[in-house]
Motif scaffolding. Structure first.
Motif, PDB file in Angstrom:
ATOM      1  N   TRP A 272       1.115  -1.172   0.288  1.00 60.15           N
ATOM      2  CA  TRP A 272       0.208   0.191   0.150  1.00 60.15           C
ATOM      3  C   TRP A 272       1.103   1.130  -0.137  1.00 60.15           C
ATOM      4  N   LEU A 273       1.450   1.251   0.649  1.00 62.44           N
ATOM      5  CA  LEU A 273       3.044   2.501   0.574  1.00 62.44           C
ATOM      6  C   LEU A 273       3.958   2.999  -0.284  1.00 62.44           C
ATOM      7  N   GLN A 274       4.066   1.579  -1.405  1.00 66.70           N
ATOM      8  CA  GLN A 274       4.559   1.835  -2.846  1.00 66.70           C
ATOM      9  C   GLN A 274       3.000   1.982  -3.399  1.00 66.70           C
ATOM     10  N   ALA A 275       2.650   1.552  -3.716  1.00 67.99           N
ATOM     11  CA  ALA A 275       1.029   2.559  -4.386  1.00 67.99           C
ATOM     12  C   ALA A 275       0.880   3.344  -3.899  1.00 67.99           C
ATOM     13  N   MET A 276       0.815   4.049  -2.995  1.00 62.59           N
ATOM     14  CA  MET A 276       0.630   5.924  -2.644  1.00 62.59           C
ATOM     15  C   MET A 276       1.447   6.344  -3.682  1.00 62.59           C
ATOM     16  N   ALA A 277       3.315   6.343  -2.958  1.00 58.17           N
ATOM     17  CA  ALA A 277       3.932   6.735  -3.546  1.00 58.17           C
ATOM     18  C   ALA A 277       3.941   6.051  -5.332  1.00 58.17           C
ATOM     19  N   ASP A 278       2.917   5.353  -6.142  1.00 59.51           N
ATOM     20  CA  ASP A 278       3.091   5.739  -7.134  1.00 59.51           C
ATOM     21  C   ASP A 278       2.193   6.221  -8.246  1.00 59.51           C
ATOM     22  N   VAL A 279       1.267   6.305  -6.794  1.00 54.14           N
ATOM     23  CA  VAL A 279      -0.029   6.850  -7.996  1.00 54.14           C
ATOM     24  C   VAL A 279       0.571   8.545  -7.619  1.00 54.14           C
ATOM     25  N   THR A 280       0.456   9.078  -6.154  1.00 55.70           N
ATOM     26  CA  THR A 280       0.904  10.356  -5.839  1.00 55.70           C
ATOM     27  C   THR A 280       1.600  11.455  -6.562  1.00 55.70           C
ATOM     28  N   GLY A 281       3.096  10.520  -7.044  1.00 53.54           N
ATOM     29  CA  GLY A 281       3.712  10.688  -7.091  1.00 53.54           C
ATOM     30  C   GLY A 281       5.313  11.673  -6.607  1.00 53.54           C
ATOM     31  N   SER A 282       5.007  11.049  -5.209  1.00 52.28           N
ATOM     32  CA  SER A 282       5.158  11.780  -4.007  1.00 52.28           C
ATOM     33  C   SER A 282       6.381  10.470  -3.538  1.00 52.28           C
ATOM     34  N   SER A 283       7.636  11.222  -2.419  1.00 48.44           N
ATOM     35  CA  SER A 283       8.024   9.527  -1.536  1.00 48.44           C
ATOM     36  C   SER A 283       6.742  10.075  -0.649  1.00 48.44           C
ATOM     37  N   VAL A 284       7.019   8.223  -0.219  1.00 48.55           N
ATOM     38  CA  VAL A 284       6.187   8.320   1.700  1.00 48.55           C
ATOM     39  C   VAL A 284       6.705   7.819   2.842  1.00 48.55           C
TER      40      VAL A 284
END
Length: 517
Positions: A425-437
């Motif tokens: 889920w953390l990687q999906a968040m980084a990939d969808v938003t284009g921001s580091s998480v």
């Protein structure tokens, strides 16, 4: 040794919607002990969500007593007790603090029809601009309108309309106070004047003297009733810091109080929040604005459908797969995630709108419903699992986009809540938003934020900079450029699908209301 240093411990009390959690925290930000006491949510009808205020008050007493005992500390070593609390609750009481209602929680939906009344008849958008609370059934403003029209017997006999933390403090100290943070989540409080809003009061027919006295989040109270001090294992003169709401304190606890650093929390529901130095409201009415302190304001939006969507997948869509995970000795969620990882980013063009519980930000549409879009014979169960998880991230991204319009571009996302334990889920968040998480180590973010606020209230610190010493980043996830391009295409389609179905959501919700009673 100074007197204050002889008191090395802060107790943080977090009044949540499912439990009260207490922490003993030292001056280095270390959690020495924690204790949690759950209480039920009463839902006698589908649109009702209430709790017993006395059950919660007893939970506060018991949880503080238990955590003091666990940490093996003396009452004389406690610097203060500082509070965090869930927002949007409403309780009617008489002059003697007898309950006229239960605690009506944010999830209560009885006032849903008053959203339209506010918008179309009572200058609701101006009330939102004044108060920063979106027009939604969660808001105590709308709950009060419902009570005025549907339970005049209660409305006319109420001495005070208060929230759950106000009830706790009234029991302990005999005074009605509400911090600016919780007041700013009522829909009744003018953000710029720091007093009750006249337009909102007119809309619901409540007088200013029927509400608590607004005070700063660093307001301190002492001299509690001896019986309650004894029940908690504290001295009667132990300072109690009124504190703030759980959402704004979570931002503080993960160190997300600088411009462009946004906190994303996904538990059962979810939220995106950033900090600004003066109150800002959204011309489009999509975001909330709540106080942390007079010079720190938290802007953002909450979603209804967070981790509860994964539970729905486990219990309704993938029961056989969940059981297979258990047979293999795995956590069912971990096994379902492993299946989702067999599918490429974007689920081969399958999009899920995770709106099963209606939705708050940025749509504020209680009639929204879930949708699989793009489903074909090619898609398997694992595609559906992944698309549901991606759909929750699309929801977060839509709130983040609205927040960036008001508060500037994202520098970094700080993750907390149950999803912060899932690398998928953390990687999906980084990939969808284009921001580091980034993932901080401060799991108890609201409690740590309350402790920081307590130190500030006691004059032990002059600002919030110490939170960086308390909080460390354990790991972070960077954007995969190829996945980001895929998600950019799909999020555009996702948003168009929602808006094209908006009227149909109203129609199907009306049908469901009349056919599922």
């Amino acid at each position: 040794m100074s007197l204050s240093l002889q008191k090395p411990y802060i107790i943080a009390a977090d009044l949540g919607t499912t439990s009260t959690k207490t922490l003993v925290i030292d001056r280095n930000g270390r959690v020495l002990a924690s204790h949690s006491i759950e209480y039920p949510l009463y839902t006698p009808r589908p649109d009702m969500a209430e709790q017993d205020p006395d059950e919660i008050f007893q939970a506060v007493l018991n949880a503080i007593q238990a955590v003091v005992a666990k940490a093996k500390i003396l009452p004389s070593q406690v610097l203060c007790v500082s509070f965090s609390s869930a927002m949007h609750s409403l309780i009617a009481v008489d002059r003697d603090l007898n309950l006229l209602t239960q605690c009506i929680t944010f999830a209560d939906n009885r006032s849903v029809n008053y959203v339209k009344v506010l918008k179309e008849q009572l200058n609701g958008h101006q009330i939102y601009l004044n108060t920063g609370t979106p027009l939604h059934p969660m808001s105590p403003l709308l709950k009060l309108m419902w009570f005025r029209d549907n339970r005049p017997d209660i409305f006319e006999h109420a001495h005070k309309f208060i929230g759950i933390k106000e009830y706790v403090f009234a029991k302990l100290f005999g005074q009605f106070v509400i911090d600016y943070s919780l007041a700013s989540a009522t829909g009744l409080f003018n953000l710029r004047q720091l007093q009750w809003d006249k337009l909102a009061l007119e809309a619901c027919g409540v007088r200013e003297e029927q509400l608590s006295e607004p005070v700063s989040t660093v307001h301190r109270m002492q001299g509690m009733k001896a019986e309650y001090a004894a029940a908690m294992g504290l001295d009667t003169d132990t300072p109690f810091v009124v504190g703030a709401s759980d959402g704004v304190l979570a931002n503080l606890g993960v160190g997300a109080f600088e411009q462009g650093v946004y906190a994303v929390t996904i538990g059962t529901s979810g939220a995106v929040r950033g900090v600004v130095r003066e109150p800002i409201t959204d011309p489009k009415g999509r975001l909330f604005c709540y106080a942390l302190k007079e010079d720190f304001w938290v802007v953002g939006g909450a979603i209804n459908n967070g981790g509860i969507m994964f539970r729905w997948v486990r219990d309704q869509l993938a029961t056989l797969e969940a059981e297979e995970g258990r047979r293999r000795g795995m956590d069912p969620y971990d096994y379902l995630t492993s299946l989702a990882q067999e599918v490429p980013a974007g689920s081969d063009g399958l999009i899920f709108l995770p709106l099963l519980a209606g939705e708050r930000a940025p749509y504020w549409n209680a009639n929204a419903r879930g949708v699989f879009f793009g489903l074909s014979l090619y898609h398997e169960k694992k595609h559906m699992i992944r698309s549901v998880l991606e759909g929750v991230v699309y929801r977060i991204y839509s709130v983040l986009n609205a927040l960036e319009e008001l508060s500037g571009p994202t520098k970094e996302i700080r993750a907390s809540g149950g999803f912060a334990r899932s690398s998928f889920w953390l990687q999906a968040m980084a990939d969808v938003t284009g921001s580091s998480v980034a993932v901080p180590n401060s799991i108890e973010s609201s409690g740590l934020g309350a402790a920081q606020l307590g130190l500030l209230a006691m004059g032990e610190i002059s600002d919030f900079s110490m939170v960086h010493e308390w909080m460390q980043i354990t790991h972070s996830h960077q954007t995969n450029a190829e996945n980001y391009e895929t998600y950019q295409q799909l999020t555009k389609i996702y948003n168009r699908v929602y808006h094209q179905l908006k009227d149909e959501f109203d129609a199907i919700a009306a049908f469901q209301h009349t056919h599922t009673q």
